[in-house]
Scaffold this active site. Structure first.
Site, PDB file in Angstrom:
ATOM      1  N   LYS A  83      87.360  27.752 -92.383  1.00 57.76           N
ATOM      2  CA  LYS A  83      86.406  29.020 -93.279  1.00 57.76           C
ATOM      3  C   LYS A  83      87.589  29.547 -93.752  1.00 57.76           C
ATOM      4  CE  LYS A  83      81.664  30.244 -91.517  1.00 57.76           C
ATOM      5  NZ  LYS A  83      80.852  29.888 -90.585  1.00 57.76           N
TER       6      LYS A  83
HETATM    7  C1  E4P Z   1      77.151  30.829 -91.296  1.00 55.18           C
HETATM    8  O1  E4P Z   1      78.355  29.937 -91.026  1.00 55.18           O
HETATM    9  C2  E4P Z   1      77.722  32.115 -90.653  1.00 55.18           C
HETATM   10  O2  E4P Z   1      78.164  31.847 -89.284  1.00 55.18           O
HETATM   11  C3  E4P Z   1      76.541  32.772 -89.764  1.00 55.18           C
HETATM   12  O3  E4P Z   1      75.033  31.441 -90.653  1.00 55.18           O
HETATM   13  C4  E4P Z   1      76.421  34.082 -90.219  1.00 55.18           C
HETATM   14  O4  E4P Z   1      74.560  34.419 -90.144  1.00 55.18           O
HETATM   15  P1  E4P Z   1      74.488  36.048 -89.029  1.00 55.18           P
HETATM   16  O5  E4P Z   1      74.445  36.525 -90.792  1.00 55.18           O
HETATM   17  O6  E4P Z   1      73.067  35.790 -88.541  1.00 55.18           O
HETATM   18  O7  E4P Z   1      75.570  36.381 -88.396  1.00 55.18           O
END
Ligand code: E4P
Length: 214
Positions: A83
């Protein structure tokens, strides 16, 4: 639509797998911190638990350092996806990793132009954060629609992961748009199944079943 679990919690991943509906996992530094475990052993355990893609985020800010982290994480298991945040450094990292056959998930996507540039650099996935856009009175799903349209216009193979999913409607809207993946928190899984008519229907069937002569 593939379903990924947005978690670093092993028990949740095991439960999701037992339900037979989970295709992968996405983590981020906040989700990892929540587990209060050593990072590398935790990633090893997650990647050994689920055969599908597991997103692991780099946290360095300079490309060389990000690439070094990515190589270290990618060596943990074949199903690790790196990521990378969307910015100029991130684009360079995605290009290098794509050249080395390492899959990437470009994260913190909040605009269609970011998603197009990530795809051009060679991203395997992009993650538009719909919930965080809704949080500031924007329209998160409109962003997903735009990205899907643009990718369709140019036959772009980068997959769209609808991220920051907060409720069942996000999930249904993602499927309507034809997103490749929705990554959802464990709590949302149960919400997707809940329906008062299912519950009352089961109750009535059971009540009547007890009246059947055996
Ligand atoms: C995605 O890859 C992220 O880990 C996640 O969806 C972020 O979500 P949040 O906005 O609820 O922290």
């Amino acid at each position: 639509m593939k379903i990924f679990l947005d978690t670093a919690n092993i028990a949740e991943i095991k439960k999701g797998l037992a339900y037979g509906i989970i295709d992968g996992v996405t983590t981020n530094p906040s989700l990892i911190a929540k587990e209060q475990q050593e990072f590398i052993p935790l990633i090893k355990e997650i990647t050994a638990t689920i055969p599908g893609p597991v997103s692991v985020e780099v946290t360095a800010s300079q490309p060389e350092e990000m690439i070094a982290q990515a190589e270290r994480y990618a060596a943990i298991a074949a199903n690790v996806v790196i990521k990378v945040p969307i910015n100029l450094e991130g684009l360079q990292v995605v290009k290098v990793l794509a050249g080395r056959g390492v899959k990437t998930n470009v994260t913190l996507i909040f605009s269609p132009s970011q998603a197009l540039l990530a795809a051009k650099a060679g991203a395997t996935y992009v993650s538009p954060f719909v919930g965080r856009i809704d949080d500031i009175s924007g329209d998160g799903m409109a962003l997903v629609e735009d990205i899907a349209l643009i990718y369709d216009n140019y036959d772009i193979a980068t997959e769209i992961i609808v991220a920051s999913v907060r409720h069942p409607l996000h999930f249904v809207q993602a499927a309507r748009i034809g997103a490749d993946v929705a990554t959802i928190p464990f709590a949302t899984l149960a919400q997707l199944l809940n329906h008062p008519l299912t519950a009352s229907g089961m109750e009535r069937f059971l009540k009547d079943w007890h009246k059947v002569k055996s």
